[in-house]
Design a protein around this motif. Structure first.
Motif, PDB file in Angstrom:
ATOM      1  N   ARG A 294      20.966  22.023-111.678  1.00  0.00           N
ATOM      2  CA  ARG A 294      21.029  21.074-112.793  1.00  0.00           C
ATOM      3  C   ARG A 294      22.178  21.389-113.741  1.00  0.00           C
ATOM      4  NH1 ARG A 294      16.034  23.253-116.639  1.00  0.00           N
ATOM      5  NH2 ARG A 294      16.081  25.368-115.830  1.00  0.00           N
TER       6      ARG A 294
ATOM      7  N   VAL B  28      14.800  10.137-107.528  1.00  0.00           N
ATOM      8  CA  VAL B  28      15.515  11.411-107.669  1.00  0.00           C
ATOM      9  C   VAL B  28      14.622  12.491-108.270  1.00  0.00           C
ATOM     10  CG1 VAL B  28      17.416  12.589-108.857  1.00  0.00           C
ATOM     11  CG2 VAL B  28      17.765  10.306-107.874  1.00  0.00           C
ATOM     12  N   THR B  29      14.563  13.638-107.600  1.00  0.00           N
ATOM     13  CA  THR B  29      13.870  14.797-108.168  1.00  0.00           C
ATOM     14  C   THR B  29      14.873  15.904-108.446  1.00  0.00           C
ATOM     15  OG1 THR B  29      11.805  14.298-107.008  1.00  0.00           O
ATOM     16  CG2 THR B  29      12.095  16.560-107.775  1.00  0.00           C
ATOM     17  N   TYR B  30      14.856  16.397-109.691  1.00  0.00           N
ATOM     18  CA  TYR B  30      15.666  17.553-110.079  1.00  0.00           C
ATOM     19  C   TYR B  30      14.837  18.822-109.939  1.00  0.00           C
ATOM     20  CZ  TYR B  30      19.221  14.709-112.513  1.00  0.00           C
ATOM     21  OH  TYR B  30      20.227  13.827-112.845  1.00  0.00           O
ATOM     22  N   CYS B  31      15.305  19.738-109.080  1.00  0.00           N
ATOM     23  CA  CYS B  31      14.675  21.054-108.957  1.00  0.00           C
ATOM     24  C   CYS B  31      15.645  22.117-109.466  1.00  0.00           C
ATOM     25  CB  CYS B  31      14.321  21.346-107.504  1.00  0.00           C
ATOM     26  SG  CYS B  31      13.106  20.204-106.826  1.00  0.00           S
ATOM     27  N   HIS B  32      15.097  23.285-109.802  1.00  0.00           N
ATOM     28  CA  HIS B  32      15.919  24.350-110.392  1.00  0.00           C
ATOM     29  C   HIS B  32      15.142  25.652-110.346  1.00  0.00           C
ATOM     30  CE1 HIS B  32      13.276  23.513-113.758  1.00  0.00           C
ATOM     31  NE2 HIS B  32      13.556  22.226-113.569  1.00  0.00           N
TER      32      HIS B  32
ATOM     33  N   LYS C  71      13.223  27.143-112.263  1.00  0.00           N
ATOM     34  CA  LYS C  71      11.852  27.191-112.781  1.00  0.00           C
ATOM     35  C   LYS C  71      10.898  26.327-111.961  1.00  0.00           C
ATOM     36  CE  LYS C  71      13.246  29.710-116.240  1.00  0.00           C
ATOM     37  NZ  LYS C  71      14.704  29.660-115.877  1.00  0.00           N
ATOM     38  N   THR C  72      11.418  25.657-110.947  1.00  0.00           N
ATOM     39  CA  THR C  72      10.583  24.793-110.123  1.00  0.00           C
ATOM     40  C   THR C  72       9.571  25.619-109.334  1.00  0.00           C
ATOM     41  OG1 THR C  72      12.246  23.064-109.923  1.00  0.00           O
ATOM     42  CG2 THR C  72      10.662  23.232-108.113  1.00  0.00           C
ATOM     43  N   GLN C  73       8.353  25.135-109.325  1.00  0.00           N
ATOM     44  CA  GLN C  73       7.308  25.816-108.557  1.00  0.00           C
ATOM     45  C   GLN C  73       7.196  25.191-107.168  1.00  0.00           C
ATOM     46  OE1 GLN C  73       3.803  25.648-111.001  1.00  0.00           O
ATOM     47  NE2 GLN C  73       4.721  26.918-112.600  1.00  0.00           N
TER      48      GLN C  73
ATOM     49  N   ARG D 242       7.395  23.549-118.769  1.00  0.00           N
ATOM     50  CA  ARG D 242       8.081  24.518-117.909  1.00  0.00           C
ATOM     51  C   ARG D 242       7.394  24.709-116.548  1.00  0.00           C
ATOM     52  NH1 ARG D 242      11.016  30.065-119.320  1.00  0.00           N
ATOM     53  NH2 ARG D 242      10.668  31.122-117.357  1.00  0.00           N
ATOM     54  N   GLY D 243       8.164  24.446-115.493  1.00  0.00           N
ATOM     55  CA  GLY D 243       7.669  24.630-114.139  1.00  0.00           C
ATOM     56  C   GLY D 243       6.744  23.530-113.662  1.00  0.00           C
ATOM     57  N   LYS D 244       6.344  22.637-114.565  1.00  0.00           N
ATOM     58  CA  LYS D 244       5.460  21.537-114.180  1.00  0.00           C
ATOM     59  C   LYS D 244       6.260  20.428-113.494  1.00  0.00           C
ATOM     60  CE  LYS D 244       1.621  22.779-116.718  1.00  0.00           C
ATOM     61  NZ  LYS D 244       2.160  23.462-117.868  1.00  0.00           N
TER      62      LYS D 244
ATOM     63  N   LEU E 285      13.565  17.883-118.417  1.00  0.00           N
ATOM     64  CA  LEU E 285      14.367  18.822-117.625  1.00  0.00           C
ATOM     65  C   LEU E 285      14.894  19.957-118.505  1.00  0.00           C
ATOM     66  CD1 LEU E 285      15.591  19.334-114.780  1.00  0.00           C
ATOM     67  CD2 LEU E 285      17.534  17.913-115.468  1.00  0.00           C
TER      68      LEU E 285
ATOM     69  N   ASP F 286      12.604  22.630-118.788  1.00  0.00           N
ATOM     70  CA  ASP F 286      12.316  23.335-117.530  1.00  0.00           C
ATOM     71  C   ASP F 286      11.231  22.714-116.660  1.00  0.00           C
ATOM     72  OD1 ASP F 286      14.320  25.172-117.936  1.00  0.00           O
ATOM     73  OD2 ASP F 286      13.012  26.632-118.921  1.00  0.00           O
ATOM     74  N   ALA F 287      10.943  21.427-116.874  1.00  0.00           N
ATOM     75  CA  ALA F 287      10.093  20.731-115.899  1.00  0.00           C
ATOM     76  C   ALA F 287      10.919  20.416-114.655  1.00  0.00           C
ATOM     77  CB  ALA F 287       9.556  19.432-116.500  1.00  0.00           C
ATOM     78  N   THR F 288      10.232  20.312-113.530  1.00  0.00           N
ATOM     79  CA  THR F 288      10.810  19.661-112.352  1.00  0.00           C
ATOM     80  C   THR F 288      10.601  18.176-112.559  1.00  0.00           C
ATOM     81  OG1 THR F 288      10.235  21.538-110.949  1.00  0.00           O
ATOM     82  CG2 THR F 288      10.604  19.415-109.837  1.00  0.00           C
ATOM     83  N   VAL F 289      11.674  17.392-112.525  1.00  0.00           N
ATOM     84  CA  VAL F 289      11.583  15.990-112.955  1.00  0.00           C
ATOM     85  C   VAL F 289      11.886  15.038-111.811  1.00  0.00           C
ATOM     86  CG1 VAL F 289      12.583  14.225-114.465  1.00  0.00           C
ATOM     87  CG2 VAL F 289      12.163  16.534-115.348  1.00  0.00           C
TER      88      VAL F 289
END
Lengths: 284, 284
Positions: free
Chosen positions: A171, A190-194, A196-198, B162-164, B184, B187-190
């Protein structure tokens, strides 16, 4: 020849060549009309060897397509104020059509302030807030070059993002974030992962299109890839290694970019193309 | 009293009151220091009854918290050039601290051009490209009011993104798009969903946080909601109906906003708060 498993290789080199050929023609037209070549200013702060190499590559490519490059090397001790002043001067210089500030800049510099000194009409690297918002809102501003290059690869291989689920891993302001916005503008989900993504693997498994922009070698594993997915690797790590474990991923992907010869070449091609666009627009 | 099933109701009214109380105190401090109240200019083009009502509500709320509002009604026949000129004048007027252009504007007007005439420092409604990019890049600019209000509700109910996995349904420039960027930044996954998204229900079922910003009454069904999820309804359709089928969703959600009394009140509260912020910043 690398074993690509079931996947078709998407050649960024080929896509870049097509862009570059057309850009060379347009640069020649510009020179014919105006009596001067389009001009890209390249600003490099400090003496990081990788950054020096990147700038040299870009300038060589400029020369090949008929774009003049005006190189501005600055010492590592340059302050934010000095850099902003210099870039403002370039923004106001009618002989300069586009401005590239090579990043990362040294840590003591406020990179965002430096980027924002680039006039939107000369932001051929697509790094300003204005360009970002323009990408998000579907406007006609310049695009961040790597995400724009990826869109060109998708187009060249007839991948229509519309309705597809695109997962962008990363991101950053010039790669992951604009990448997602460009895909969203073309109607992808669109999904943004990074970081902190679980449970990243299970999210990637739902993706029709995966863009890896993490900066960690072979971070994306083959077993995360949905069979038939389109995989774009924007990573470029030491030793010519991408962010995707290529051999594993190629077994499952439908289409995949190699590293090198994938996303990288299109980044520079878009930079050159946008420089010529800028030159024409400033003349119009 | 509405049956909320298993869900805890998130009262936007309460969250808005807390913001508004503090804003009233700060507005009074500003007036004491400067001898004048903070001032919000409200620009309304045409005579759409709903827009007139919204502007009236906002002006009444301004008056209550000690913010002056300067109302500028314009005929529906106003051109883009005229509107841009007027907003530019307000941007340059030192007596005006914030500018609200009520939208939608009539179809013949270039809304984006009108928004961009608002100086970033007076963009208390968070509609400019600059403000959007600032939200995306985690800067300190003004936020789009409805997404910012939703973040305040999450904070008030101790929901840490965060992380959700946050699923935003809708991608408008002042609601869905900035909403995703604010989540985002926390720190959410969006995931951005919209009208071209395939199999929306199964994507929503993976969401820890759902934001409905579609503008279609009861579009999001209860069976789409993952048990325990946090549901925020930014819709406001005729007859006080949200975008979420409330009774169904409340049976499954962990936390949910009602309509009315949910997201709506926080939108205005953030607008007022940002107007006072602008007043202090312009004085600094």
């Amino acid at each position: 020849m690398t074993d690509t498993g079931n996947a078709v290789l998407m050649s960024g080199t080929d896509v870049a060549r097509a862009i570059t050929d057309r850009t060379a023609q347009r640069a020649a037209q510009f020179a014919e009309k105006t009596g001067r070549k389009p001009c890209l200013a390249t600003v490099l702060v400090g003496d990081d060897p990788a950054s020096e190499t990147y700038v040299r590559m870009k300038r060589n490519r400029c020369a090949k397509v008929g774009i003049e490059s005006k190189h501005v090397p600055l010492p590592a001790s340059t302050t934010t104020a000095q850099l902003v002043e210099l870039i403002t001067d370039l923004s106001n210089d009618p002989a300069v059509n586009g401005i590239l500030l090579q990043h990362p800049v040294p840590a003591h510099i406020d990179e965002r302030a430096a980027f924002e000194a680039i006039a939107p009409g000369k932001d051929v690297d697509g790094v300003t807030m204005h360009s970002f918002a323009d990408m998000a809102f579907g406007g006609k501003g310049f695009a961040s070059c790597t995400p724009a290059g990826i869109m060109r690869i998708l187009d060249a291989y007839d991948v229509d993002p519309r309705g597809k689920h695109a997962v962008v891993i990363g991101r950053s302001p010039i790669l992951g974030k604009p990448m997602g916005m460009l895909l969203l503008a073309r109607d992808a989900t669109v999904t943004y992962c990074h970081s902190k993504t679980q449970d990243l693997p299970s999210i990637v498994r739902t993706a029709d299109i995966v863009v890896a922009a993490v900066g960690r070698p072979e971070f994306v594993r083959g077993e995360w890839i949905k069979p038939g997915a389109v995989v774009l690797d924007a990573g470029y790590n030491e030793g010519n290694v991408g962010d995707v474990a290529f051999d594993e991923a190629a077994v499952r992907a439908g289409l995949i970019t190699p590293v090198p010869g994938g996303v990288g070449p299109t980044t520079i091609a878009v930079l050159l193309e946008q420089t010529v666009d800028a030159a024409f627009e400033q003349r119009a």
